[in-house]
Write an enzyme that holds these catalytic residues in place. Structure first.
Site, PDB file in Angstrom:
ATOM      1  N   GLU A  82       2.974   0.725  11.218  1.00 23.28           N
ATOM      2  CA  GLU A  82       2.640   1.702  10.181  1.00 23.28           C
ATOM      3  C   GLU A  82       1.134   2.001  10.106  1.00 23.28           C
ATOM      4  O   GLU A  82       0.752   3.170   9.995  1.00 23.28           O
ATOM      5  CB  GLU A  82       3.162   1.208   8.827  1.00 23.28           C
ATOM      6  CG  GLU A  82       2.983   2.225   7.741  1.00 23.28           C
ATOM      7  CD  GLU A  82       3.529   1.775   6.409  1.00 23.28           C
ATOM      8  OE1 GLU A  82       4.742   1.540   6.309  1.00 23.28           O
ATOM      9  OE2 GLU A  82       2.720   1.657   5.470  1.00 23.28           O
ATOM     10  N   ARG A 132       7.143   7.980   5.650  1.00 22.30           N
ATOM     11  CA  ARG A 132       5.803   7.521   6.072  1.00 22.30           C
ATOM     12  C   ARG A 132       5.220   8.434   7.152  1.00 22.30           C
ATOM     13  O   ARG A 132       4.626   7.973   8.123  1.00 22.30           O
ATOM     14  CB  ARG A 132       5.859   6.083   6.610  1.00 22.30           C
ATOM     15  CG  ARG A 132       6.467   5.073   5.676  1.00 22.30           C
ATOM     16  CD  ARG A 132       5.527   4.676   4.549  1.00 22.30           C
ATOM     17  NE  ARG A 132       6.108   3.586   3.782  1.00 22.30           N
ATOM     18  CZ  ARG A 132       6.853   3.738   2.689  1.00 22.30           C
ATOM     19  NH1 ARG A 132       7.091   4.959   2.226  1.00 22.30           N
ATOM     20  NH2 ARG A 132       7.343   2.700   2.052  1.00 22.30           N
ATOM     21  N   SER A 181       2.603  -3.285   4.420  1.00 18.49           N
ATOM     22  CA  SER A 181       3.667  -3.389   5.430  1.00 18.49           C
ATOM     23  C   SER A 181       3.107  -3.015   6.793  1.00 18.49           C
ATOM     24  O   SER A 181       2.516  -1.939   6.938  1.00 18.49           O
ATOM     25  CB  SER A 181       4.811  -2.437   5.111  1.00 18.49           C
ATOM     26  OG  SER A 181       5.297  -2.710   3.832  1.00 18.49           O
TER      27      SER A 181
HETATM   28  P1  FAD Z   1      -7.330   4.631   5.082  1.00 15.16           P
HETATM   29  O1  FAD Z   1      -6.739   3.337   5.480  1.00 15.16           O
HETATM   30  O2  FAD Z   1      -8.811   4.676   4.873  1.00 15.16           O
HETATM   31  O3  FAD Z   1      -6.918   5.740   6.151  1.00 15.16           O
HETATM   32  C1  FAD Z   1      -5.587   5.856   6.568  1.00 15.16           C
HETATM   33  C2  FAD Z   1      -5.473   7.028   7.550  1.00 15.16           C
HETATM   34  O4  FAD Z   1      -5.726   8.243   6.870  1.00 15.16           O
HETATM   35  C3  FAD Z   1      -6.502   6.974   8.671  1.00 15.16           C
HETATM   36  O5  FAD Z   1      -5.900   7.503   9.822  1.00 15.16           O
HETATM   37  C4  FAD Z   1      -7.629   7.880   8.196  1.00 15.16           C
HETATM   38  O6  FAD Z   1      -8.334   8.433   9.273  1.00 15.16           O
HETATM   39  C5  FAD Z   1      -6.857   8.927   7.424  1.00 15.16           C
HETATM   40  N1  FAD Z   1      -7.575   9.504   6.272  1.00 15.16           N
HETATM   41  C6  FAD Z   1      -8.058   8.832   5.195  1.00 15.16           C
HETATM   42  N2  FAD Z   1      -8.551   9.708   4.305  1.00 15.16           N
HETATM   43  C7  FAD Z   1      -8.393  10.947   4.835  1.00 15.16           C
HETATM   44  C8  FAD Z   1      -8.713  12.270   4.388  1.00 15.16           C
HETATM   45  N3  FAD Z   1      -9.293  12.510   3.215  1.00 15.16           N
HETATM   46  N4  FAD Z   1      -8.398  13.301   5.211  1.00 15.16           N
HETATM   47  C9  FAD Z   1      -7.798  13.096   6.409  1.00 15.16           C
HETATM   48  N5  FAD Z   1      -7.486  11.875   6.879  1.00 15.16           N
HETATM   49  C10 FAD Z   1      -7.761  10.819   6.094  1.00 15.16           C
HETATM   50  N6  FAD Z   1       1.574   2.423   1.545  1.00 15.16           N
HETATM   51  C11 FAD Z   1       2.696   2.989   1.036  1.00 15.16           C
HETATM   52  O7  FAD Z   1       3.099   4.085   1.466  1.00 15.16           O
HETATM   53  N7  FAD Z   1       3.419   2.387   0.049  1.00 15.16           N
HETATM   54  C12 FAD Z   1       3.047   1.197  -0.481  1.00 15.16           C
HETATM   55  O8  FAD Z   1       3.714   0.689  -1.381  1.00 15.16           O
HETATM   56  C13 FAD Z   1       1.885   0.553   0.048  1.00 15.16           C
HETATM   57  N8  FAD Z   1       1.502  -0.665  -0.394  1.00 15.16           N
HETATM   58  C14 FAD Z   1       0.410  -1.280   0.140  1.00 15.16           C
HETATM   59  C15 FAD Z   1       0.047  -2.550  -0.338  1.00 15.16           C
HETATM   60  C16 FAD Z   1      -1.051  -3.200   0.187  1.00 15.16           C
HETATM   61  C17 FAD Z   1      -1.424  -4.586  -0.338  1.00 15.16           C
HETATM   62  C18 FAD Z   1      -1.841  -2.574   1.182  1.00 15.16           C
HETATM   63  C19 FAD Z   1      -3.073  -3.256   1.736  1.00 15.16           C
HETATM   64  C20 FAD Z   1      -1.486  -1.318   1.680  1.00 15.16           C
HETATM   65  C21 FAD Z   1      -0.351  -0.667   1.153  1.00 15.16           C
HETATM   66  N9  FAD Z   1       0.050   0.607   1.623  1.00 15.16           N
HETATM   67  C22 FAD Z   1       1.157   1.216   1.083  1.00 15.16           C
HETATM   68  C23 FAD Z   1      -0.706   1.294   2.683  1.00 15.16           C
HETATM   69  C24 FAD Z   1      -1.957   2.092   2.158  1.00 15.16           C
HETATM   70  O9  FAD Z   1      -2.380   1.598   0.920  1.00 15.16           O
HETATM   71  C25 FAD Z   1      -1.660   3.569   2.006  1.00 15.16           C
HETATM   72  O10 FAD Z   1      -1.242   4.115   3.235  1.00 15.16           O
HETATM   73  C26 FAD Z   1      -2.874   4.368   1.505  1.00 15.16           C
HETATM   74  O11 FAD Z   1      -2.523   5.698   1.245  1.00 15.16           O
HETATM   75  C27 FAD Z   1      -4.051   4.354   2.485  1.00 15.16           C
HETATM   76  O12 FAD Z   1      -5.163   4.917   1.819  1.00 15.16           O
HETATM   77  P2  FAD Z   1      -6.634   4.640   2.302  1.00 15.16           P
HETATM   78  O13 FAD Z   1      -7.539   5.511   1.490  1.00 15.16           O
HETATM   79  O14 FAD Z   1      -6.942   3.195   2.265  1.00 15.16           O
HETATM   80  O15 FAD Z   1      -6.574   5.180   3.798  1.00 15.16           O
HETATM   81  P1  NAP Z   2      12.043  -4.778  -1.266  1.00 18.90           P
HETATM   82  O1  NAP Z   2      12.260  -4.299  -2.657  1.00 18.90           O
HETATM   83  O2  NAP Z   2      12.078  -6.247  -0.990  1.00 18.90           O
HETATM   84  O3  NAP Z   2      13.063  -4.045  -0.294  1.00 18.90           O
HETATM   85  C1  NAP Z   2      13.035  -4.299   1.119  1.00 18.90           C
HETATM   86  C2  NAP Z   2      13.176  -2.990   1.860  1.00 18.90           C
HETATM   87  O4  NAP Z   2      14.447  -2.447   1.602  1.00 18.90           O
HETATM   88  C3  NAP Z   2      12.149  -2.006   1.401  1.00 18.90           C
HETATM   89  O5  NAP Z   2      11.243  -1.852   2.446  1.00 18.90           O
HETATM   90  C4  NAP Z   2      12.902  -0.761   1.036  1.00 18.90           C
HETATM   91  O6  NAP Z   2      12.632   0.348   1.890  1.00 18.90           O
HETATM   92  C5  NAP Z   2      14.362  -1.089   1.242  1.00 18.90           C
HETATM   93  N1  NAP Z   2      15.094  -0.860  -0.026  1.00 18.90           N
HETATM   94  C6  NAP Z   2      15.186  -1.687  -1.085  1.00 18.90           C
HETATM   95  N2  NAP Z   2      15.971  -1.153  -2.039  1.00 18.90           N
HETATM   96  C7  NAP Z   2      16.367   0.047  -1.563  1.00 18.90           C
HETATM   97  C8  NAP Z   2      17.189   1.064  -2.077  1.00 18.90           C
HETATM   98  N3  NAP Z   2      17.781   0.957  -3.285  1.00 18.90           N
HETATM   99  N4  NAP Z   2      17.392   2.175  -1.328  1.00 18.90           N
HETATM  100  C9  NAP Z   2      16.819   2.296  -0.137  1.00 18.90           C
HETATM  101  N5  NAP Z   2      16.025   1.358   0.404  1.00 18.90           N
HETATM  102  C10 NAP Z   2      15.813   0.238  -0.292  1.00 18.90           C
HETATM  103  O7  NAP Z   2      10.645  -4.215  -0.721  1.00 18.90           O
HETATM  104  P2  NAP Z   2       9.163  -4.675  -0.970  1.00 18.90           P
HETATM  105  O8  NAP Z   2       8.590  -5.078   0.317  1.00 18.90           O
HETATM  106  O9  NAP Z   2       9.066  -5.594  -2.143  1.00 18.90           O
HETATM  107  O10 NAP Z   2       8.463  -3.302  -1.379  1.00 18.90           O
HETATM  108  C11 NAP Z   2       8.846  -2.609  -2.541  1.00 18.90           C
HETATM  109  C12 NAP Z   2       8.500  -1.139  -2.392  1.00 18.90           C
HETATM  110  O11 NAP Z   2       7.076  -0.991  -2.176  1.00 18.90           O
HETATM  111  C13 NAP Z   2       9.171  -0.500  -1.178  1.00 18.90           C
HETATM  112  O12 NAP Z   2       9.498   0.828  -1.485  1.00 18.90           O
HETATM  113  C14 NAP Z   2       8.109  -0.552  -0.107  1.00 18.90           C
HETATM  114  O13 NAP Z   2       8.222   0.507   0.828  1.00 18.90           O
HETATM  115  C15 NAP Z   2       6.823  -0.420  -0.925  1.00 18.90           C
HETATM  116  N6  NAP Z   2       5.718  -1.123  -0.254  1.00 18.90           N
HETATM  117  C16 NAP Z   2       5.155  -0.513   0.821  1.00 18.90           C
HETATM  118  C17 NAP Z   2       4.108  -1.121   1.487  1.00 18.90           C
HETATM  119  C18 NAP Z   2       3.424  -0.414   2.637  1.00 18.90           C
HETATM  120  O14 NAP Z   2       2.382  -0.862   3.065  1.00 18.90           O
HETATM  121  N7  NAP Z   2       3.981   0.656   3.144  1.00 18.90           N
HETATM  122  C19 NAP Z   2       3.642  -2.356   1.084  1.00 18.90           C
HETATM  123  C20 NAP Z   2       4.278  -2.962   0.012  1.00 18.90           C
HETATM  124  C21 NAP Z   2       5.312  -2.337  -0.658  1.00 18.90           C
HETATM  125  P3  NAP Z   2      11.432   1.382   1.674  1.00 18.90           P
HETATM  126  O15 NAP Z   2      10.218   0.695   2.168  1.00 18.90           O
HETATM  127  O16 NAP Z   2      11.842   2.523   2.550  1.00 18.90           O
HETATM  128  O17 NAP Z   2      11.326   1.755   0.256  1.00 18.90           O
END
Ligand code: FAD
Ligand code: NAP
Length: 339
Positions: free
Chosen positions: A335, A166, A239
Site C-alpha cells: 500500500e 485505496r 497497513s
Molecule cells: P504522504 O505519505 O506524505 O504521501 C503519500 C503519497 O501521496 C506520496 O506518493 C506523495 O508523493 C503523495 N502526495 C502527498 N501529498 C500530495 C499532494 N498534495 N499532491 C499530490 N501528491 C501528494 N490510510 C487509510 O486509507 N486508512 C487508514 O485507516 C489509515 N490508517 C493509518 C494508520 C497509521 C498508524 C499510519 C501510519 C498510516 C495510516 N494510513 C491509513 C495511511 C496514511 O495515513 C494515509 O494514506 C494518508 O492519507 C497519507 O497522508 P500523508 O500526508 O502522510 O501522505
Molecule cells: P479490522 O476491523 O480488524 O478488519 C480486518 C479487515 O477486514 C479490514 O482490513 C477490513 O477491510 C475488513 N473488514 C472488517 N469488517 C468489514 C466489513 N464489515 N465489511 C467489509 N470489510 C470488513 O481492521 P483494522 O485493521 O482494525 O482496521 C480498521 C479499519 O481502519 C479498516 O477499515 C482499515 O482499512 C482501516 N485502517 C487502515 C490502515 C491503512 O494504513 N490503510 C491502517 C489502519 C486501519 P478494509 O481495510 O477494506 O476496511
C-alpha cells in the site's frame, strides 16, 4: 526566491517509518506561489520533485535525489451551507485529523469514521483513504490540482478522480498531479455508519445509545489507539498491504482448506480477503529481523524498531509477499508509496 531551500536535509522526521535518509534539497510550500516556484526550480535544475504531506504512507529506500517539497499550506473555508448540506474546502497541508475535528466542532458530519488517520488533506485523495466502512469518495465534492506537465490548474469532479479501493487517478499517474486543495460535502443531519467492526459495540459499552458524530469519532479514535502502533513511538506506515480481491472460486477453495479464513464478498462477485489474517496464519505476526518487523498485535503493519533501513523493510515485505503467494496463491500488493 521566497522558497527556503535546505541542502542535504534529513527526512527522518518526515516519514512515519522514521527511516534515516537524506534529501538533496528540501522545502516547505505554504501557498500556490511556493508550489509554482518549487516546480520551476526543479525544471530549471533538472532535479526531480517529490511532493510529500505527513510522510505516513511512504517507504523511503535510500537517499532521495530530488527536491522534496512538503505541503504546509493552511486554510479551511465553508463554500456552501444551506443548513443541511455544507461544502468545505481545505488546503493540502492541513493535518487530516485536525481537519476532521474542526468539521465535527462545527456540527458537520461525514468524516467521523476517518478519525485519527495520520497525514494531510492533500494526500487523502491519493489512495481514497478509508476506514470503518467510509472512504473519502463518499463525501468528496471536488479538488483543485496543478498539472505538473502543463503548469495549469484543473478542478476534478468525483467521476474524474476514478476512486477505487485505496486507489485514484492520482495514484495511477504518479508525479503528474499536485493536489492543492480538496472539497468535501458534509451534512448537518448526521447519517452515521456504525455497522462496521466493533464501532457499535464500543459505543454500547460506553452507554451511548444515540451517538452523535463526535461520539463516533471518539469511539473510533479509542479503538485505533488500542490496536495500532503510534508512529511517534514505533515507526510504521499503517497497513503495509492492501486486502487482496480474489475470485469467488479461489476464496471458496481457501475456505475449505482454512475454515477460519476471513473474506468479505464484494458487489462485483469477487471476495476481499483480510490480508492480516493471511499473514498471521502464515506465522509472521510478531516476526522481527534486526530492526524490521511485523507488529505483534497487527500483522498488517510493518514496524521499524529503531534503525531499520527502507531496504530492510522492503526486503521483509517482499519475503512476506512471496510466502503468501506460495501458501495461498494470493498476491499481496503493497500500500505505501515506495521511493
Ligand atoms: P504522504 O505519505 O506524505 O504521501 C503519500 C503519497 O501521496 C506520496 O506518493 C506523495 O508523493 C503523495 N502526495 C502527498 N501529498 C500530495 C499532494 N498534495 N499532491 C499530490 N501528491 C501528494 N490510510 C487509510 O486509507 N486508512 C487508514 O485507516 C489509515 N490508517 C493509518 C494508520 C497509521 C498508524 C499510519 C501510519 C498510516 C495510516 N494510513 C491509513 C495511511 C496514511 O495515513 C494515509 O494514506 C494518508 O492519507 C497519507 O497522508 P500523508 O500526508 O502522510 O501522505
Ligand atoms: P479490522 O476491523 O480488524 O478488519 C480486518 C479487515 O477486514 C479490514 O482490513 C477490513 O477491510 C475488513 N473488514 C472488517 N469488517 C468489514 C466489513 N464489515 N465489511 C467489509 N470489510 C470488513 O481492521 P483494522 O485493521 O482494525 O482496521 C480498521 C479499519 O481502519 C479498516 O477499515 C482499515 O482499512 C482501516 N485502517 C487502515 C490502515 C491503512 O494504513 N490503510 C491502517 C489502519 C486501519 P478494509 O481495510 O477494506 O476496511
Amino acid at each position: 526566491m521566497s522558497l527556503q531551500l535546505q541542502v542535504d536535509a534529513s527526512l527522518k522526521s518526515f516519514n512515519s517509518f522514521g527511516v534515516e535518509v537524506r534529501a538533496s534539497l528540501f522545502a516547505e510550500a505554504h501557498n500556490d506561489f511556493d508550489v509554482r516556484e518549487a516546480l520551476q526550480y526543479s525544471v530549471d535544475q533538472q532535479l526531480p520533485l517529490l511532493v510529500i504531506g505527513g510522510g505516513s504512507n511512504l517507504l523511503l529506500t535510500g537517499d532521495v535525489h530530488a527536491l522534496v517539497l512538503r505541503m504546509a499550506s493552511r486554510g479551511i473555508r465553508v463554500l456552501e451551507d444551506d443548513g443541511e448540506r455544507v461544502v468545505v474546502e481545505a488546503e493540502a497541508g492541513e493535518v487530516w485529523h485536525a481537519f476532521v475535528l474542526w468539521t465535527l466542532a462545527q456540527g458537520m458530519s461525514g468524516l467521523e469514521n476517518l478519525s485519527l488517520i495520520p497525514g494531510t488533506v492533500g494526500a487523502a485523495p491519493m489512495q481514497n483513504i478509508g476506514a470503518y466502512g467510509v472512504e473519502i469518495k463518499d463525501v468528496f465534492a471536488g479538488l483543485t490540482a496543478l498539472d505538473r506537465q502543463t503548469g495549469e490548474l484543473r478542478d476534478f469532479t468525483l467521476a474524474e478522480c476514478t476512486f477505487g479501493y485505496r486507489d485514484s487517478v492520482f495514484k495511477q499517474q504518479p508525479g503528474r498531479w499536485l493536489i492543492l486543495r480538496v472539497r468535501f460535502a458534509l451534512s448537518r443531519m448526521a447519517r452515521l455508519h456504525l455497522e462496521y467492526g466493533p464501532v457499535r459495540q464500543r459505543l454500547t459499552e460506553q452507554g451511548i445509545e444515540q451517538p452523535t458524530a463526535s461520539d463516533v469519532s471518539r469511539a473510533i479514535s479509542s479503538i485505533r489507539s488500542e490496536k495500532l502502533p503510534d508512529p511517534a513511538v514505533l515507526g510504521n506506515a499503517g497497513s503495509f498491504f492492501k486486502n487482496p480481491l480474489v475470485s469467488a472460486v479461489l476464496a471458496d477453495e481457501l475456505k475449505r482448506m482454512y475454515p477460519e479464513l476471513i473474506g468479505y464478498p464484494q458487489a462485483d462477485g469477487q471476495v476481499k480477503l483480510a490480508a492480516g489474517w493471511l499473514i498471521e496464519a502464515a506465522g509472521w505476526k510478531g516476526y522481527r529481523e534486526l530492526d524490521a518487523g511485523v507488529h505483534r498485535l497487527q500483522s498488517l503493519v510493518l514496524v521499524n524498531y529503531g534503525s531499520a533501513t527502507g531496504m530492510q523493510l522492503l526486503a521483509l515485505a517482499q519475503r512476506i509477499q512471496a510466502d503468501i503467494e506460495q501458501r495461498f496463491a494470493v498476491q499481496l500488493e503493497m500500500e505505501p508509496n515506495v521511493y
